[in-house]
Write a protein that holds these residues in place. Structure first.
Motif, PDB file in Angstrom:
ATOM      1  N   UNK A  61       0.879  -1.188   0.024  1.00 49.59           N
ATOM      2  CA  UNK A  61       0.006   0.090  -0.060  1.00 49.59           C
ATOM      3  C   UNK A  61       0.780   1.379   0.146  1.00 49.59           C
ATOM      4  N   UNK A  62       1.782   1.187   0.749  1.00 52.81           N
ATOM      5  CA  UNK A  62       2.826   2.293   0.630  1.00 52.81           C
ATOM      6  C   UNK A  62       4.016   2.517  -0.829  1.00 52.81           C
ATOM      7  N   UNK A  63       3.344   1.570  -1.618  1.00 53.78           N
ATOM      8  CA  UNK A  63       4.253   1.481  -2.903  1.00 53.78           C
ATOM      9  C   UNK A  63       5.776   0.894  -2.769  1.00 53.78           C
ATOM     10  N   UNK A  64       5.945  -0.059  -1.736  1.00 55.00           N
ATOM     11  CA  UNK A  64       7.052  -0.786  -1.724  1.00 55.00           C
ATOM     12  C   UNK A  64       7.053  -2.072  -2.720  1.00 55.00           C
ATOM     13  N   UNK A  65       7.974  -2.258  -3.387  1.00 58.37           N
ATOM     14  CA  UNK A  65       8.126  -3.398  -4.099  1.00 58.37           C
ATOM     15  C   UNK A  65       8.490  -4.733  -3.366  1.00 58.37           C
ATOM     16  N   UNK A  66       7.699  -5.894  -3.443  1.00 61.79           N
ATOM     17  CA  UNK A  66       7.790  -7.110  -2.767  1.00 61.79           C
ATOM     18  C   UNK A  66       7.979  -8.197  -3.594  1.00 61.79           C
ATOM     19  N   UNK A  67       8.492  -9.247  -3.469  1.00 62.00           N
ATOM     20  CA  UNK A  67       8.309 -10.350  -4.236  1.00 62.00           C
ATOM     21  C   UNK A  67       7.026 -11.000  -3.865  1.00 62.00           C
ATOM     22  N   UNK A  68       6.386 -11.556  -5.117  1.00 61.85           N
ATOM     23  CA  UNK A  68       5.211 -12.082  -4.857  1.00 61.85           C
ATOM     24  C   UNK A  68       5.263 -13.718  -5.103  1.00 61.85           C
ATOM     25  N   UNK A  69       4.114 -14.453  -5.217  1.00 64.55           N
ATOM     26  CA  UNK A  69       4.156 -15.864  -5.279  1.00 64.55           C
ATOM     27  C   UNK A  69       4.810 -16.233  -6.465  1.00 64.55           C
ATOM     28  N   UNK A  70       5.384 -17.521  -6.840  1.00 62.87           N
ATOM     29  CA  UNK A  70       5.730 -17.903  -8.072  1.00 62.87           C
ATOM     30  C   UNK A  70       4.545 -18.049  -9.170  1.00 62.87           C
ATOM     31  N   UNK A  71       4.806 -17.686 -10.167  1.00 60.51           N
ATOM     32  CA  UNK A  71       3.742 -18.217 -11.253  1.00 60.51           C
ATOM     33  C   UNK A  71       4.295 -19.385 -12.054  1.00 60.51           C
ATOM     34  N   UNK A  72       3.466 -20.263 -11.533  1.00 59.67           N
ATOM     35  CA  UNK A  72       3.706 -21.596 -12.296  1.00 59.67           C
ATOM     36  C   UNK A  72       2.900 -21.857 -13.538  1.00 59.67           C
ATOM     37  N   UNK A  73       3.743 -22.202 -14.585  1.00 60.12           N
ATOM     38  CA  UNK A  73       2.931 -22.672 -15.874  1.00 60.12           C
ATOM     39  C   UNK A  73       3.201 -24.218 -16.011  1.00 60.12           C
ATOM     40  N   UNK A  74       1.656 -25.004 -16.173  1.00 60.17           N
ATOM     41  CA  UNK A  74       2.203 -26.310 -16.519  1.00 60.17           C
ATOM     42  C   UNK A  74       2.644 -26.658 -17.934  1.00 60.17           C
ATOM     43  N   UNK A  75       3.577 -27.239 -18.236  1.00 59.76           N
ATOM     44  CA  UNK A  75       4.069 -27.645 -19.605  1.00 59.76           C
ATOM     45  C   UNK A  75       3.417 -28.673 -20.144  1.00 59.76           C
ATOM     46  N   UNK A  76       3.296 -28.947 -21.386  1.00 58.56           N
ATOM     47  CA  UNK A  76       2.805 -30.213 -22.161  1.00 58.56           C
ATOM     48  C   UNK A  76       3.410 -31.493 -21.502  1.00 58.56           C
ATOM     49  N   UNK A  77       2.782 -32.147 -21.021  1.00 58.43           N
ATOM     50  CA  UNK A  77       3.402 -33.559 -20.532  1.00 58.43           C
ATOM     51  C   UNK A  77       4.321 -34.377 -21.367  1.00 58.43           C
ATOM     52  N   UNK A  78       4.073 -34.041 -22.615  1.00 59.87           N
ATOM     53  CA  UNK A  78       5.106 -34.755 -23.733  1.00 59.87           C
ATOM     54  C   UNK A  78       6.342 -34.180 -23.647  1.00 59.87           C
ATOM     55  N   UNK A  79       6.660 -32.945 -23.092  1.00 56.53           N
ATOM     56  CA  UNK A  79       7.935 -32.500 -22.814  1.00 56.53           C
ATOM     57  C   UNK A  79       8.879 -33.229 -21.895  1.00 56.53           C
ATOM     58  N   UNK A  80       8.036 -33.442 -20.637  1.00 56.52           N
ATOM     59  CA  UNK A  80       8.643 -34.451 -19.630  1.00 56.52           C
ATOM     60  C   UNK A  80       8.788 -35.876 -20.089  1.00 56.52           C
ATOM     61  N   UNK A  81       7.932 -36.397 -20.862  1.00 53.52           N
ATOM     62  CA  UNK A  81       8.141 -37.657 -21.324  1.00 53.52           C
ATOM     63  C   UNK A  81       9.372 -37.963 -22.284  1.00 53.52           C
ATOM     64  N   UNK A  82       9.388 -36.863 -23.147  1.00 55.34           N
ATOM     65  CA  UNK A  82      10.621 -36.939 -24.125  1.00 55.34           C
ATOM     66  C   UNK A  82      11.977 -36.967 -23.349  1.00 55.34           C
ATOM     67  N   UNK A  83      12.172 -36.057 -22.196  1.00 57.93           N
ATOM     68  CA  UNK A  83      13.111 -35.960 -21.292  1.00 57.93           C
ATOM     69  C   UNK A  83      13.351 -37.288 -20.624  1.00 57.93           C
ATOM     70  N   UNK A  84      12.475 -37.828 -20.227  1.00 56.90           N
ATOM     71  CA  UNK A  84      12.567 -39.138 -19.661  1.00 56.90           C
ATOM     72  C   UNK A  84      13.192 -40.098 -20.325  1.00 56.90           C
ATOM     73  N   UNK A  85      12.713 -40.333 -21.777  1.00 54.71           N
ATOM     74  CA  UNK A  85      13.220 -41.368 -22.480  1.00 54.71           C
ATOM     75  C   UNK A  85      14.506 -41.069 -23.571  1.00 54.71           C
ATOM     76  N   UNK A  86      15.133 -39.832 -23.181  1.00 54.73           N
ATOM     77  CA  UNK A  86      16.291 -39.567 -23.977  1.00 54.73           C
ATOM     78  C   UNK A  86      17.427 -40.302 -23.543  1.00 54.73           C
TER      79      UNK A  86
END
Length: 108
Positions: A83-108
């Motif tokens: 409220x007094x204009x000070x900048x603070x860290x907020x929560x992380x913004x989490x973006x869920x990636x396509x599951x295929x990215x993780x599967x591809x990494x697992x099987x490399x």
């Protein structure tokens, strides 16, 4: 006769092929629970996740890092202004990636 569920979220079948720990699966599922289905983003704090899953905040942080390494999520720090204009860290913004990215990494 059983009624069809109306309040649920999808958990990809592939999640069980990725050799995740039970804690990683729980945090991933919790993020999916809060995910905006159009933007694939969610903002629950580490504290909120920790309370819901009955684990420590540090453990949540560890699991989020592992989910990022395994290409299941991307994270980005947000900022908020007090409220007094000070900048603070907020929560992380989490973006869920396509599951295929993780599967591809697992099987490399």
């Amino acid at each position: 006769m059983r009624e069809a569920p109306t309040h649920f979220f999808p958990l990809p079948n592939e999640i069980f092929m990725l050799e995740l720990s039970p804690g990683e699966i729980a945090v991933y599922a919790y993020l999916l629970y809060f995910e905006d289905r159009k933007t694939f983003r969610c903002y629950p704090s580490y504290t909120t996740i920790a309370k819901a899953l009955h684990i420590s905040r540090n453990t949540v942080c560890k699991y989020v890092d592992k989910l990022r390494e395994k290409r299941l999520i991307d994270t980005e720090q947000t900022t908020v202004f007090t409220r007094d204009g000070k900048r603070r860290n907020g929560n992380l913004m989490n973006t869920i990636r396509p599951i295929n990215d993780a599967v591809e990494l697992q099987f490399q």
